[in-house]
Design a protein around this motif. Sequence first.
Motif, mmCIF file in Angstrom:
data_model
loop_
_atom_site.group_PDB
_atom_site.id
_atom_site.type_symbol
_atom_site.label_atom_id
_atom_site.label_comp_id
_atom_site.label_asym_id
_atom_site.label_seq_id
_atom_site.Cartn_x
_atom_site.Cartn_y
_atom_site.Cartn_z
ATOM 1 N N ASP A 4 1.876 -3.557 -4.473
ATOM 2 C CA ASP A 4 1.793 -2.157 -4.899
ATOM 3 C C ASP A 4 0.356 -1.630 -4.915
ATOM 4 O O ASP A 4 0.148 -0.425 -4.986
ATOM 5 C CB ASP A 4 2.375 -2.009 -6.316
ATOM 6 C CG ASP A 4 3.863 -2.335 -6.344
ATOM 7 O OD1 ASP A 4 4.467 -2.342 -5.247
ATOM 8 O OD2 ASP A 4 4.394 -2.582 -7.435
ATOM 9 N N VAL A 5 -0.623 -2.500 -4.843
ATOM 10 C CA VAL A 5 -2.020 -2.090 -4.895
ATOM 11 C C VAL A 5 -2.499 -1.773 -3.482
ATOM 12 O O VAL A 5 -2.364 -2.573 -2.562
ATOM 13 C CB VAL A 5 -2.887 -3.208 -5.518
ATOM 14 C CG1 VAL A 5 -4.359 -2.820 -5.478
ATOM 15 C CG2 VAL A 5 -2.443 -3.506 -6.932
ATOM 16 N N HIS A 6 -3.080 -0.580 -3.327
ATOM 17 C CA HIS A 6 -3.640 -0.152 -2.039
ATOM 18 C C HIS A 6 -5.157 -0.069 -2.166
ATOM 19 O O HIS A 6 -5.677 0.547 -3.092
ATOM 20 C CB HIS A 6 -3.087 1.216 -1.623
ATOM 21 C CG HIS A 6 -1.606 1.207 -1.423
ATOM 22 N ND1 HIS A 6 -1.018 0.636 -0.327
ATOM 23 C CD2 HIS A 6 -0.594 1.691 -2.199
ATOM 24 C CE1 HIS A 6 0.292 0.768 -0.410
ATOM 25 N NE2 HIS A 6 0.578 1.411 -1.550
ATOM 26 N N VAL A 7 -5.843 -0.713 -1.253
ATOM 27 C CA VAL A 7 -7.298 -0.738 -1.267
ATOM 28 C C VAL A 7 -7.802 0.181 -0.164
ATOM 29 O O VAL A 7 -7.360 0.103 0.977
ATOM 30 C CB VAL A 7 -7.822 -2.175 -1.054
ATOM 31 C CG1 VAL A 7 -9.339 -2.196 -1.014
ATOM 32 C CG2 VAL A 7 -7.294 -3.097 -2.128
ATOM 33 N N GLY A 8 -8.712 1.049 -0.526
ATOM 34 C CA GLY A 8 -9.305 1.963 0.450
ATOM 35 C C GLY A 8 -10.818 1.929 0.348
ATOM 36 O O GLY A 8 -11.394 1.445 -0.629
ATOM 37 N N ILE A 9 -11.464 2.440 1.349
ATOM 38 C CA ILE A 9 -12.925 2.491 1.378
ATOM 39 C C ILE A 9 -13.358 3.770 0.677
ATOM 40 O O ILE A 9 -12.999 4.878 1.093
ATOM 41 C CB ILE A 9 -13.447 2.457 2.821
ATOM 42 C CG1 ILE A 9 -13.033 1.147 3.478
ATOM 43 C CG2 ILE A 9 -14.955 2.628 2.846
ATOM 44 C CD1 ILE A 9 -13.357 1.078 4.945
ATOM 45 N N ALA A 10 -14.125 3.614 -0.396
ATOM 46 C CA ALA A 10 -14.587 4.773 -1.150
ATOM 47 C C ALA A 10 -15.789 5.425 -0.468
ATOM 48 O O ALA A 10 -15.831 6.636 -0.292
ATOM 49 C CB ALA A 10 -14.940 4.370 -2.578
ATOM 50 N N VAL A 11 -16.763 4.612 -0.112
ATOM 51 C CA VAL A 11 -17.982 5.124 0.514
ATOM 52 C C VAL A 11 -18.309 4.215 1.693
ATOM 53 O O VAL A 11 -18.391 3.000 1.552
ATOM 54 C CB VAL A 11 -19.159 5.133 -0.486
ATOM 55 C CG1 VAL A 11 -20.423 5.605 0.202
ATOM 56 C CG2 VAL A 11 -18.856 6.002 -1.683
#
Length: 124
Positions: A4-11
Amino acid sequence: MPHDVHVGIAVDRSQSVRAAVGDTERTLFIAVLLVIGVVFVFLQSPRAILIPAVALPLSIIGTFGPMYLLGYSIDNLSLMALTIGTGFVVDDAVVVLENIVAMSSPAWIRTRRPCAGAPKSVSL
């Protein structure tokens, strides 16, 4: 990680570093061309171009060897240091080259020859 956890690039700083690498490459290339051009225009000797034409690329390439061996990454600080260090090498190469040309001229040798014995005659 749970599904359920989605990891995305913040910067994403890689774009600014890539732009800085491109700017640094362009700056160093222009610096090498300017040094070679100025040395050729003022000293008017193709042999005089050899010193900066060899010293500058070797110093730039020689910088990346220790950086790689020590595990440094290319960031804005290392690019700035590379540009400033290249400026020091450019300055030193031009000063050394000017002194070599000046001291090898016949006029300089004529004016220095009478002064060669002066320290011996003045000392006790």
